[in-house]
Structure formats: structure tokens, C-alpha cells
Design a protein around this motif. Structure first.
Motif, short mmCIF file in Angstrom:
data_model
loop_
_atom_site.label_atom_id
_atom_site.label_comp_id
_atom_site.label_asym_id
_atom_site.label_seq_id
_atom_site.Cartn_x
_atom_site.Cartn_y
_atom_site.Cartn_z
N VAL A 91 0.80 -1.24 0.15
CA VAL A 91 -0.01 0.02 0.06
C VAL A 91 0.91 1.31 -0.01
O VAL A 91 1.89 1.40 0.80
N GLU A 92 0.68 2.39 -0.90
CA GLU A 92 1.50 3.49 -1.12
C GLU A 92 1.20 4.64 -0.08
O GLU A 92 1.94 5.29 0.34
N SER A 93 -0.19 4.55 0.71
CA SER A 93 -0.53 5.72 1.44
C SER A 93 -1.57 5.14 2.51
O SER A 93 -1.95 4.17 2.27
N LEU A 94 -1.67 5.72 3.32
CA LEU A 94 -2.54 5.79 4.52
C LEU A 94 -3.87 6.59 4.49
O LEU A 94 -3.72 7.69 4.09
N ASN A 95 -5.03 6.30 5.11
CA ASN A 95 -6.14 7.16 5.24
C ASN A 95 -5.75 8.26 6.00
O ASN A 95 -4.61 8.31 6.79
N VAL A 96 -6.13 9.65 5.91
CA VAL A 96 -5.63 10.78 6.28
C VAL A 96 -5.82 10.59 7.97
O VAL A 96 -5.04 11.18 8.67
N SER A 97 -6.90 10.09 8.35
CA SER A 97 -7.17 10.17 9.96
C SER A 97 -6.17 9.21 10.37
O SER A 97 -5.63 9.34 11.71
N VAL A 98 -5.79 8.14 9.91
CA VAL A 98 -4.75 7.07 10.39
C VAL A 98 -3.49 7.67 10.23
O VAL A 98 -2.79 7.56 11.34
N ALA A 99 -3.14 8.41 9.25
CA ALA A 99 -1.88 9.21 9.22
C ALA A 99 -1.60 10.19 10.29
O ALA A 99 -0.70 10.55 10.87
N SER A 100 -2.73 10.92 10.46
CA SER A 100 -2.83 12.04 11.52
C SER A 100 -2.55 11.38 12.90
O SER A 100 -1.78 11.91 13.55
N GLY A 101 -3.23 10.20 13.14
CA GLY A 101 -3.07 9.86 14.41
C GLY A 101 -1.57 9.14 14.66
O GLY A 101 -0.90 9.50 15.74
N ILE A 102 -0.94 8.68 13.70
CA ILE A 102 0.52 8.34 13.73
C ILE A 102 1.48 9.60 14.09
O ILE A 102 2.11 9.28 14.90
N CYS A 103 1.22 10.58 13.27
CA CYS A 103 2.13 11.80 13.40
C CYS A 103 1.85 12.35 14.94
O CYS A 103 2.87 12.61 15.41
N LEU A 104 0.58 12.52 15.12
CA LEU A 104 0.25 13.22 16.30
C LEU A 104 0.66 12.48 17.62
O LEU A 104 1.28 12.95 18.60
N TYR A 105 0.48 11.08 17.53
CA TYR A 105 1.03 10.15 18.61
C TYR A 105 2.60 10.09 18.86
O TYR A 105 3.37 10.15 19.94
N GLU A 106 3.09 10.31 17.58
CA GLU A 106 4.49 10.67 17.83
C GLU A 106 5.00 11.64 18.55
O GLU A 106 6.10 11.83 18.99
N ALA A 107 4.32 12.89 18.10
CA ALA A 107 4.59 14.00 19.00
C ALA A 107 4.43 14.08 20.11
O ALA A 107 5.07 14.44 21.22
N VAL A 108 3.37 13.28 20.67
CA VAL A 108 2.98 13.01 22.03
C VAL A 108 4.06 12.30 22.76
O VAL A 108 4.72 12.75 23.63
N ARG A 109 4.56 11.29 22.00
CA ARG A 109 5.65 10.38 22.48
C ARG A 109 6.99 11.09 22.85
O ARG A 109 7.63 11.25 23.95
N GLN A 110 7.26 12.04 21.88
CA GLN A 110 8.38 12.81 22.04
C GLN A 110 8.46 13.79 23.14
O GLN A 110 9.36 14.04 23.70
N ARG A 111 7.16 14.34 23.49
CA ARG A 111 6.89 15.25 24.46
C ARG A 111 6.72 14.65 25.77
O ARG A 111 6.68 15.32 26.73
N GLY A 112 6.92 13.41 25.81
CA GLY A 112 6.76 12.65 27.33
C GLY A 112 5.42 12.94 27.91
O GLY A 112 5.25 12.64 28.92
N ARG A 113 4.28 13.15 27.10
CA ARG A 113 2.97 13.34 27.86
C ARG A 113 2.27 12.04 27.74
O ARG A 113 2.70 10.83 27.34
#
Length: 244
Positions: free
Chosen positions: A222-244
Motif C-alpha cells: 500500500v502506497e499511502s494511509l487514510n488521512v485520519s490514520v496518518a494524522s493519528g500516527i503523526c500526532l502520537y509520535e509528537a505526544v511520545r516525544q513530548r513525554g506526555r
């Protein structure tokens, strides 16, 4: 001010919890007598909201879909109490903003709002002329997040992104052809994650306005993800890096 429709336990339940005075009336299916419906009806009664019995056919007409779960409400729109600037002025810690460029499908928008709420996003921003607005379908899919996440539709998205950058908020866009991956980016500082529509991605001016571009590693066919799935991956990587 004209009323609008909410349907489903989550969407109506959150409005019942956060702004019961804005509910004109609730329609409920009397044939549904399970514990979830009994608890919901009790909460509506405690809040003093007018409750009307309606069969499934009438509820489907009111909601515009059969997926109403036996609950439909007519509500007054909630006034947006803050501008984007005012909201960001009141944020404690590094802001986290989700920018959606060209997300026109209500189901995708609802799912994006739901994941934004879960990740603690302070605001979601979209252009007025290339985006879905908040409607009953969005509210249903968002499971209450349409009531809790500030959603700003702006006239000029690139200009708004420029104003975010003036505040020291980095705009990081998701692009399949980016040179580095999401996991190589520093997402701890004030951040606006910019997501394009499925298929077309970000518009060219939106892309040019980003400070940085990142990609989600795709390891299968698969070449790309659904926009909501991609948003979730990106947002939670930010959350992980922020230690929240």
C-alpha cells in the motif's frame, strides 16, 4: 439562530454533558430498552431536556441515516468563543495544531477530530473553500470530539500557516516523497502538523509554506494511509516525544 442535528450516543452525550442548555429536544427510540438507553434517558431527564419518543423510521429521517443508534437531538450551534490567536495565547506549554488541507469527506474529518482530541491537539485548522464543515455525520464519527476540539476554517490557509510560524510554531507537512521520515523529525517544540487530502496530498502553496516535510515509512504494497490514520500516527509520535 437555526438549529442543527446531532445523532448517536457519543455525539449527543457529549453535548448533554458540556452544554445541555443548547439542546432544543432529544428524540429517542422507545423500543430500545437496554441499559445504555436507560442511562442516557435518565441523564437527559436530570438535565431537564425535552425528550420525545420517535420510532426508527422517524429518527432516520431526522438524522439522514439509519446509523443513529436510536438517539437524535436538535441543538443550537455553539458559538466559537475564541479566535485562533486568542486560543493559542492561552495555551500552556508547546502548542500542538493539526492543519488539514483538502479533507472534504465528513467521515475522514470526524475521524481526524477524534484522534486530535485523543492526542490533546489544541486546534484543528482547515481552509474554508477546500474542506468539510462540521455536520451531523462529522459529529457522529468524531464520537463527541466535534464538540471538544476547536475547529477553525480560515480564508487563506497559507497566510494562517505564516501567522503560526511568526508565533514560533513550526509547520511540518506529511509527504510521501519527503527525504526524511517522521521518526527522524524533532516534534517536541511548538508544532503544526500539516496533512493533505488522500490521493492529491497538500496543495502546492501549502507544501511550500511548510518548514519541513516528513514521510511515514510504508513497508508493504500500500502506497499511502487514510488521512485520519496518518494524522493519528503523526500526532502520537509528537505526544511520545513530548513525554506526555
Amino acid at each position: 439562530m437555526s438549529s442543527r442535528v446531532l445523532f448517536g450516543f457519543h455525539a449527543v452525550g457529549v453535548r448533554l454533558k458540556t452544554a445541555p442548555q443548547s439542546i432544543v429536544e432529544i428524540y429517542a427510540d422507545p423500543s430500545r430498552r437496554d441499559a445504555r438507553m436507560r442511562q442516557f434517558v435518565a441523564r437527559a431527564g436530570e438535565a431537564g431536556v425535552r425528550l420525545i419518543e420517535a420510532d426508527a423510521e422517524r429518527l432516520a429521517k431526522l438524522a439522514g441515516t439509519v446509523g443513529h443508534q436510536g438517539v437524535v437531538a436538535r441543538v443550537q450551534p455553539l458559538a466559537q468563543t475564541h479566535s485562533l490567536d486568542d486560543l493559542l495565547d492561552g495555551v500552556e506549554g508547546p502548542p500542538l495544531v493539526l492543519v488539514l488541507d483538502g479533507v472534504t469527506d465528513p467521515h475522514n474529518l470526524g475521524a481526524c477530530l477524534r484522534v486530535a482530541d485523543g492526542a490533546g491537539v489544541h486546534a484543528v485548522v482547515a481552509p474554508k473553500d477546500h474542506a468539510a464543515g462540521i455536520n451531523a455525520t462529522v459529529a457522529k464519527v468524531a464520537s463527541g470530539a466535534a464538540e471538544t476540539v476547536p475547529y477553525f476554517m480560515v480564508t487563506n490557509l497559507a497566510r494562517t500557516m505564516g501567522e503560526l510560524k511568526e508565533r514560533g510554531i513550526r509547520c511540518v507537512g506529511l509527504s510521501d516523497d519527503a527525504d526524511k521520515t517522521l521518526y527522524q523529525a524533532d516534534l517536541k517544540d511548538p508544532l503544526a502538523l500539516v496533512m493533505g487530502a488522500e490521493g492529491t496530498g497538500m496543495r502546492q502553496l501549502t507544501r511550500k509554506t511548510c518548514d519541513d516535510l516528513v514521510a511515514i515509512p510504508m513497508l508493504g504494497a500500500v502506497e499511502s494511509l487514510n488521512v485520519s490514520v496518518a494524522s493519528g500516527i503523526c500526532l502520537y509520535e509528537a505526544v511520545r516525544q513530548r513525554g506526555r
